[in-house]
Design a protein around this motif. Structure first.
Motif, PDB file in Angstrom:
ATOM      1  N   ASP A 251      -7.291  25.716  17.991  1.00 28.41           N
ATOM      2  CA  ASP A 251      -7.058  24.541  18.848  1.00 28.41           C
ATOM      3  C   ASP A 251      -8.306  23.662  18.917  1.00 28.41           C
TER       4      ASP A 251
ATOM      5  N   ALA B 280       0.265  23.639  15.304  1.00 30.10           N
ATOM      6  CA  ALA B 280      -0.406  22.944  16.405  1.00 30.10           C
ATOM      7  C   ALA B 280       0.638  22.253  17.279  1.00 30.10           C
TER       8      ALA B 280
ATOM      9  N   ALA C  66      -5.853  29.980  19.842  1.00 32.79           N
ATOM     10  CA  ALA C  66      -4.656  29.143  19.965  1.00 32.79           C
ATOM     11  C   ALA C  66      -4.045  29.341  21.341  1.00 32.79           C
TER      12      ALA C  66
END
Ligand SMILES: *Cc1c(COP(=O)(O)O)cnc(C)c1O
Length: 415
Positions: free
Chosen positions: A223, A251, A101
């Motif tokens: 991601d 997100a 991420a």
């Protein structure tokens, strides 16, 4: 151990070869030096890091500073001067690369259970209301299932429980959110995060992943795979200590619309305005609720230092984890009396987490004896022996010894 040759003789397996191979594999293991970063009892093979990670040796000194200086001397000044107030986001940014991420997407706060609640309700609020089904992994860790059930009642939606393999087929225009465990806590099966996420998106729903058994054990790629929301533990493969706070990933594309069902003053845009009306903060802090549990949070923060060492990377950890679990299964097959154990853990690497689960008759007594003999795994009732492999501090000789002692216990041999 004195009866090792007997086990070998009865099984016809080349135990010394396996022990030699273990020594060789440990000698060439790039992660082997990481073991020295942890406090471990030399007489014990610790295979329960998937339940409670081992203690990194520098944590007690760090906590002494946090308690005596930051709390004892600086007191309330530490909220700013020691960075306590922003620690949930700062520690989140340290976990982010381990789960694929980008910075600013992960916050560390509350328990996994509480974060499952936040993610499910907020996820349901991201889609039109006529999407009235919450889909949950039918093999889920219990807390996720209980909370999904309660969220369904609160939001007036229907709960649909489906095994991950059948999940894609059960999705459709009514799907609001799907909550899936990345790794099955019982069997160690790794679920298809990219494929299931894509299927949830194709149906127009929100994918929520529980990473408790994958964060710190294998690359997740949040991601890259377009995951919407995720939660996970810090006290398992991240070694944060008992009850250390969990993390929540949102997100970037959902951050502005993320509508938490637990809006506390810590997630307010201007907490110290002490305003009567709620206005959500931007970004990761929006996942917070109340005052962070600083002591546990900073213990988890300190524990993350082990990932700063040069040889340590999530890729190296994954490669060693697969080699360790392969080797353990090979040793078990060579040593254990035939027919006594059945592996529930998939043989395919693409479907395996970082644990081995063995079905065994009389499992409770077997695990009790194993622990008494210095091989610490755990039991999932009624009949599953669970062995977690944390590559940062478990070696190949440990795997060989665990399999050998297990075989001795099954053969009814004394230590
Ligand atoms: C360990 C685990 C939890 C634990 O939740 P807590 O709130 O920390 O007790 C939740 N979900 C999964 C999948 C787990 O493995």
């Amino acid at each position: 151990m004195s009866d090792l040759p007997t086990v070998v003789a009865t099984r016809g397996a080349a135990a010394p070869d396996l022990a030699e191979r273990a020594a060789h594999l440990d000698a060439v293991d790039e992660l082997a030096p990481a073991r020295a970063l942890f406090t471990l009892n030399d007489g014990v093979v610790y295979l329960d890091g998937n339940s409670l990670g081992a203690l990194p040796s520098h944590v007690p000194d760090r906590m002494r500073d946090v308690i005596t200086r930051q709390w004892g001397e600086l007191g309330i000044r530490s909220w700013s001067e020691s960075g306590w107030w922003t620690a949930p986001e700062r520690v989140g940014d340290r976990i982010a690369p381990l789960v694929g991420a980008r910075p600013g997407t992960v916050v560390v706060a509350d328990s996994t259970s509480v974060n499952v609640f936040k993610a499910l309700v907020a996820g349901a609020r991201l889609v039109p209301e006529d999407r009235d089904e919450i889909v949950v992994d039918g093999t889920t860790f219990p807390t996720d299932g209980y909370i999904a059930q309660s969220v369904a009642r609160l939001t007036g939606k229907r709960l649909v429980a489906v095994e991950p393999a059948g999940l894609a087929a059960r999705l459709g225009p009514r799907t609001a959110v799907a909550l899936v465990n990345h790794v099955d806590f019982r069997t160690g099966r790794l679920h298809d995060l990219p494929g299931i996420t894509a299927a949830v998106h194709a149906a127009g729903g929100i994918a929520v992943w529980d990473l408790c058994h994958s964060a710190g054990a294998l690359p997740v790629g949040l991601d890259t795979h377009g995951v919407d929301l995720a939660v996970g533990c810090t006290y398992k493969f991240l070694n944060g200590g008992p009850g250390s706070p969990a993390f929540l990933y949102v997100a970037p594309r959902h951050q502005a619309a993320f509508d938490s069902p637990l809006p506390g003053w810590n997630s307010h845009a201007d907490p110290f305005a002490m305003a009567p009306g709620y206005a959500a903060a931007d970004g990761a802090p929006r996942g917070r609720v109340g005052t962070p549990d600083i002591l546990s949070l900073l213990a988890a923060d300190a524990a993350l230092d082990v990932w700063d060492h040069e040889a340590v990377s999530i890729g190296a950890v994954r490669a060693k984890s697969l080699a360790l679990t392969d080797f353990f299964l090979e040793c078990v097959a060579a040593y254990a009396p035939p027919g006594r154990l059945a592996s529930l853990t998939p043989a395919a690497h693409a479907e395996r987490g970082s644990q081995v689960a063995l079905r065994c008759e009389g499992a409770p007594e077997v695990m009790e004896t194993l622990i008494a003999r210095g091989v610490v795994g755990d039991l999932r009732r009624p009949d599953v022996l669970r062995f977690g492999f944390t590559p940062l501090y478990v070696g190949f000789a440990d795997a060989e010894r665990a399999a050998r002692v297990l075989a001795e216990v099954l053969a009814g041999k004394a230590a």
